[in-house]
Structures are given as C-alpha cells and as structure tokens.
Design a protein around this motif. Structure first.
Motif, PDB file in Angstrom:
ATOM      1  N   ALA A   1       0.831  -1.194   0.000  1.00  0.00           N
ATOM      2  CA  ALA A   1       0.000   0.000   0.000  1.00  0.00           C
ATOM      3  C   ALA A   1       0.870   1.250   0.000  1.00  0.00           C
ATOM      4  O   ALA A   1       1.988   1.257   0.530  1.00  0.00           O
ATOM      5  CB  ALA A   1      -0.919  -0.010   1.221  1.00  0.00           C
ATOM      6  N   GLU A   2       0.356   2.311  -0.591  1.00  0.00           N
ATOM      7  CA  GLU A   2       1.109   3.561  -0.641  1.00  0.00           C
ATOM      8  C   GLU A   2       1.170   4.217   0.730  1.00  0.00           C
ATOM      9  O   GLU A   2       2.171   4.814   1.099  1.00  0.00           O
ATOM     10  CB  GLU A   2       0.470   4.518  -1.650  1.00  0.00           C
ATOM     11  N   ARG A   3       0.072   4.114   1.490  1.00  0.00           N
ATOM     12  CA  ARG A   3       0.047   4.702   2.825  1.00  0.00           C
ATOM     13  C   ARG A   3       0.528   3.687   3.860  1.00  0.00           C
ATOM     14  O   ARG A   3       0.503   2.484   3.635  1.00  0.00           O
ATOM     15  CB  ARG A   3      -1.366   5.167   3.185  1.00  0.00           C
ATOM     16  N   LEU A   4       0.932   4.221   5.008  1.00  0.00           N
ATOM     17  CA  LEU A   4       1.425   3.377   6.085  1.00  0.00           C
ATOM     18  C   LEU A   4       0.278   2.585   6.692  1.00  0.00           C
ATOM     19  O   LEU A   4      -0.746   3.149   7.071  1.00  0.00           O
ATOM     20  CB  LEU A   4       2.102   4.236   7.164  1.00  0.00           C
ATOM     21  N   GLY A   5       0.408   1.273   6.776  1.00  0.00           N
ATOM     22  CA  GLY A   5      -0.614   0.416   7.363  1.00  0.00           C
ATOM     23  C   GLY A   5       0.009  -0.547   8.344  1.00  0.00           C
ATOM     24  O   GLY A   5       0.836  -0.163   9.175  1.00  0.00           O
ATOM     25  N   ARG A   6      -0.364  -1.823   8.242  1.00  0.00           N
ATOM     26  CA  ARG A   6       0.209  -2.844   9.103  1.00  0.00           C
ATOM     27  C   ARG A   6       1.702  -2.972   8.826  1.00  0.00           C
ATOM     28  O   ARG A   6       2.129  -2.938   7.678  1.00  0.00           O
ATOM     29  CB  ARG A   6      -0.493  -4.175   8.843  1.00  0.00           C
ATOM     30  N   PRO A   7       2.542  -3.111   9.868  1.00  0.00           N
ATOM     31  CA  PRO A   7       3.988  -3.273   9.638  1.00  0.00           C
ATOM     32  C   PRO A   7       4.258  -4.452   8.712  1.00  0.00           C
ATOM     33  O   PRO A   7       3.774  -5.550   8.929  1.00  0.00           O
ATOM     34  CB  PRO A   7       4.535  -3.531  11.048  1.00  0.00           C
ATOM     35  N   SER A   8       5.011  -4.184   7.652  1.00  0.00           N
ATOM     36  CA  SER A   8       5.227  -5.182   6.615  1.00  0.00           C
ATOM     37  C   SER A   8       6.627  -5.772   6.719  1.00  0.00           C
ATOM     38  O   SER A   8       7.495  -5.272   7.438  1.00  0.00           O
ATOM     39  CB  SER A   8       5.019  -4.569   5.238  1.00  0.00           C
ATOM     40  N   LEU A   9       6.827  -6.836   5.965  1.00  0.00           N
ATOM     41  CA  LEU A   9       8.127  -7.497   5.878  1.00  0.00           C
ATOM     42  C   LEU A   9       8.842  -6.974   4.639  1.00  0.00           C
ATOM     43  O   LEU A   9       8.317  -7.094   3.527  1.00  0.00           O
ATOM     44  CB  LEU A   9       7.927  -9.011   5.785  1.00  0.00           C
TER      45      LEU A   9
ATOM     46  N   SER B   1       4.164 -16.147   5.569  1.00  0.00           N
ATOM     47  CA  SER B   1       3.172 -16.741   4.660  1.00  0.00           C
ATOM     48  C   SER B   1       2.283 -15.669   4.038  1.00  0.00           C
ATOM     49  O   SER B   1       1.910 -15.780   2.860  1.00  0.00           O
ATOM     50  CB  SER B   1       2.325 -17.765   5.410  1.00  0.00           C
ATOM     51  N   ARG B   2       1.965 -14.620   4.798  1.00  0.00           N
ATOM     52  CA  ARG B   2       1.143 -13.541   4.233  1.00  0.00           C
ATOM     53  C   ARG B   2       1.906 -12.802   3.138  1.00  0.00           C
ATOM     54  O   ARG B   2       1.339 -12.452   2.099  1.00  0.00           O
ATOM     55  CB  ARG B   2       0.729 -12.574   5.337  1.00  0.00           C
ATOM     56  N   THR B   3       3.198 -12.587   3.335  1.00  0.00           N
ATOM     57  CA  THR B   3       4.004 -11.936   2.313  1.00  0.00           C
ATOM     58  C   THR B   3       4.136 -12.824   1.078  1.00  0.00           C
ATOM     59  O   THR B   3       4.120 -12.336  -0.055  1.00  0.00           O
ATOM     60  CB  THR B   3       5.394 -11.599   2.875  1.00  0.00           C
ATOM     61  N   ARG B   4       4.250 -14.133   1.277  1.00  0.00           N
ATOM     62  CA  ARG B   4       4.306 -15.060   0.146  1.00  0.00           C
ATOM     63  C   ARG B   4       3.028 -15.005  -0.686  1.00  0.00           C
ATOM     64  O   ARG B   4       3.072 -15.009  -1.919  1.00  0.00           O
ATOM     65  CB  ARG B   4       4.547 -16.486   0.634  1.00  0.00           C
TER      66      ARG B   4
ATOM     67  N   MET C   1      14.272  -8.873   3.040  1.00  0.00           N
ATOM     68  CA  MET C   1      14.273  -9.773   4.187  1.00  0.00           C
ATOM     69  C   MET C   1      13.428 -11.011   3.911  1.00  0.00           C
ATOM     70  O   MET C   1      13.782 -12.129   4.317  1.00  0.00           O
ATOM     71  CB  MET C   1      13.746  -9.054   5.434  1.00  0.00           C
ATOM     72  N   TYR C   2      12.310 -10.841   3.206  1.00  0.00           N
ATOM     73  CA  TYR C   2      11.445 -11.983   2.878  1.00  0.00           C
ATOM     74  C   TYR C   2      12.188 -13.012   2.032  1.00  0.00           C
ATOM     75  O   TYR C   2      12.169 -14.214   2.320  1.00  0.00           O
ATOM     76  CB  TYR C   2      10.197 -11.494   2.150  1.00  0.00           C
TER      77      TYR C   2
END
Length: 359
Positions: free
Chosen positions: A55-63, A115-118, A67-68
């Motif tokens: 997402a363009e805006r800041l949301g849930r901390p992502s991986l 797994s969510r990033t995958r 690093m993934y």
C-alpha cells in the motif's frame, strides 16, 4: 583437560555490546553472502519489483522484500522445510539475525507474516528474483549454455490420500466403496466388511476421477520410495558444464519424467529440506522452488569464490577459514605489487645512462 565448573556468584554485566556477542561458525558464510547480494543491489531490485504489492500509505507493519527473500533462502541453507521452522531459526540464531538485518533488540518475523508476504507477492516476481541471481552467476562465468540437461523429481504435497473425493459426485473414498459394496449385494456393510471388500476388488486411482478438495493441483503418483501419494513434480534445466540451474517449473505429480540428472535435486530437496511440501497450490509451491533454486545457485557461486557452498560446510573448520579465503586474493595482489615495485626500483638504480647516438 581439566573439568570446567559452573561459575557461581559472578554477575554478568548489565550492558553488552553487539560486537562482544558469540558468533557461530556459519556467521562468516552469511556475512560473505550478504556482501555478495548487497554488491549487486539485491535489496533495491527486490523493493522496486515488489512495490506494487504494498500500500502507498502506512498500514500494518510489513516485511521488507529483501528480508522476505533472505528468509526463503534460509530454507535451503539451513535445510528447513516449513515457514514455521524458518521463523523459529531466525529468532534463535544471532548470525542469521545479522544476515536478515535485524538488530539485537528487534523481533524477528513470525511464520504468519512470512506466509502472508508469500501470498502477497506473485509467482512472476519470484521468477524475476531467480533471473536476477542467474545474471549474477553469468557475470561470474558460471553459465555457458552449451550443454543443458533436463530432469524432474517428485515432491510430496501437503495433502492426504484419505481426503480425496470424486470429481463428478463429490463422494469421499469411503462413500464410494460403500456404494460399490451395496450394488454388489452387501447390504449396510460394516467398516470391517468395507475394508475386506476394498482389498479384494481391482482398483486404480485415476487423477481424472479423483482430487483433493484442499489442494486440487496435487496429483496421485508413485513416489521415489514406491509409496502412492499426492505429489507435485519439479522440473529443472541445468547447465551440465557449470552445474548452474537455468530454469525451473512445477507440474502435477502424474506428469511424465525425463532422463536423470539428479545431483542438483539432491542438494535442493534432500539436504535442502524440501522433499516434503508444507504449502498448498501449485503457485505457492512454485514460489518456494524458485527461491530454492536461487539458493542453490548462490551456493554454487559461493563455493567458487570462497570454497564453501553452505554454512554447514564450515562445521569442524576454523571460523577464520572463510575470512582468510576472502582476503587471500587481495593479499596476493598486494604482495605481487610490492615485489614489482622493488624490481622496478632496483632496475632504475642499475640501468645504464641514456645516451643519444649521432646519425
């Protein structure tokens, strides 16, 4: 040697610098591998390719993408077959945390974040990462392309045969056998009677008639050890001169096999820990196969540069072996340059004076 005894009454210091923390023998390997990735701009490449999935805006901390992909590379280098195992190993090892770019006080990503990033990043992007690593090997002269071999092997799917259902009616296996028994004259058969009837009848599980509702892409096939199981078939093309993997793909397990070329498979799926899949769906399994092939190629490049292809190759060796090999080329050039300067200086001192001759 004398017996060591537990220290009693000694209080550990309250503050310890990160440089004083103990390091495993695999730390030099991951340090060199990180330098190899950073010198080629891997993180910048991964972030540019994966930007459209965030997402363009800041949301849930992502991986972070870099690093993934490093976490999936650990699956090969550490022989881990599941994302839970990868997350646990990343949390437990200081050398791996440094490889991932995590500070001492930072929390490592859990398996649900991996797994969510995958699921977020598509198969094509994983393929682009594989192509980027292949370009790195090409620049180092590890791709010739003159002779290419193709082979395939089976991977056990994350699905059980007892869960298969009929494609036409949706009946499970027990309901299907019960119907056959009733048609043959066995009224209201018990479990024991069903098992006896099923053993006597001639049967064959056809992929055209049966599927697993949880993983429809997996197909019934015979594994390497002779067992019947739901499986996938991984296929790859290998440069026979250099051993580099040039391409990978994934099919249902019932696809036909080609002639053998087994050594890269043994590294990836036996010692690399991915003979048994913990993912469902061809697209998810193919993502892991892509990055596993990347890790194999990176291990081949590391073996060419520093002599070892996995961190486990350093077991039983001094940790300074890799650091010594890393600086050997630089030290050799410095010694050669110093010797050359001495020879030139001595030649200038003893050379005859320059004189002009008359025409």
């Amino acid at each position: 040697m004398a017996m060591g005894k537990k220290r009693r009454g000694d209080q550990e210091p309250l503050w310890v610098s990160g440089s004083e923390l103990p390091r495993s023998s695999g730390h030099p390997f991951y340090e060199r591998l990180n330098g190899l990735l950073e010198s080629g701009g891997f993180d910048e490449f991964a972030e540019s390719e994966c930007a459209r999935f965030y997402a363009e805006r800041l949301g849930r901390p992502s991986l972070p993408p870099g690093m993934y992909f490093r976490l999936l590379l650990l699956g090969y280098f550490e022989g881990l077959d599941s994302e839970r195992g990868i997350a646990w190993r990343a949390q437990d090892s200081l050398s791996i945390r440094r490889f991932l770019g995590l500070g001492v006080t930072e929390s490592s990503p859990d398996h649900s974040t991996i797994s969510r990033t995958r699921r977020l990043i598509d198969v094509e992007t994983h393929g682009k990462v594989f192509s980027w690593v292949l370009g790195l090997l090409s620049e180092s002269g590890l791709v010739s392309g003159k002779t290419v071999g193709v082979d395939a092997t089976t991977l056990e799917a994350n699905a059980a045969l007892r869960s298969i259902v009929r494609r036409d009616t949706g009946e499970d296996y027990e309901e299907f056998v019960r119907g056959l028994a009733e048609v043959s004259g066995v009224a209201t058969p018990t479990r024991a009677e069903l098992a006896r009837f099923d053993r006597k009848r001639k049967k064959q599980l056809s992929n055209a008639e049966w599927e697993n509702p949880h993983d429809p892409d997996a197909q019934v096939t015979k594994m390497k050890d002779g067992r019947m199981h739901l499986a996938y078939k991984a296929e790859q093309a290998v440069d026979l001169e250099c051993g580099t993997i040039l391409g990978v793909t994934l099919h249902g397990g019932a696809k036909g096999d080609t002639e053998s070329l087994e050594r890269p498979f043994a590294h990836q799926f036996e010692t690399g820990g991915m003979r048994r899949l913990h993912l469902r769906g061809c697209h998810n399994a193919l993502k892991r196969v892509y990055i596993h092939a990347c890790a194999f190629n990176l291990g081949l490049l590391m073996r060419t540069l520093v002599g070892v292809g996995t961190p486990r190759s350093l077991q039983g060796r001094p940790a300074a072996v890799l650091n010594a090999s890393a600086g050997s080329s630089t030290a050799l050039w410095e010694r050669f340059s110093h010797l050359l300067r001495r020879i030139l200086a001595q030649w200038r001192e003893n050379r005859p004076p320059f004189q002009l001759r008359a025409a």
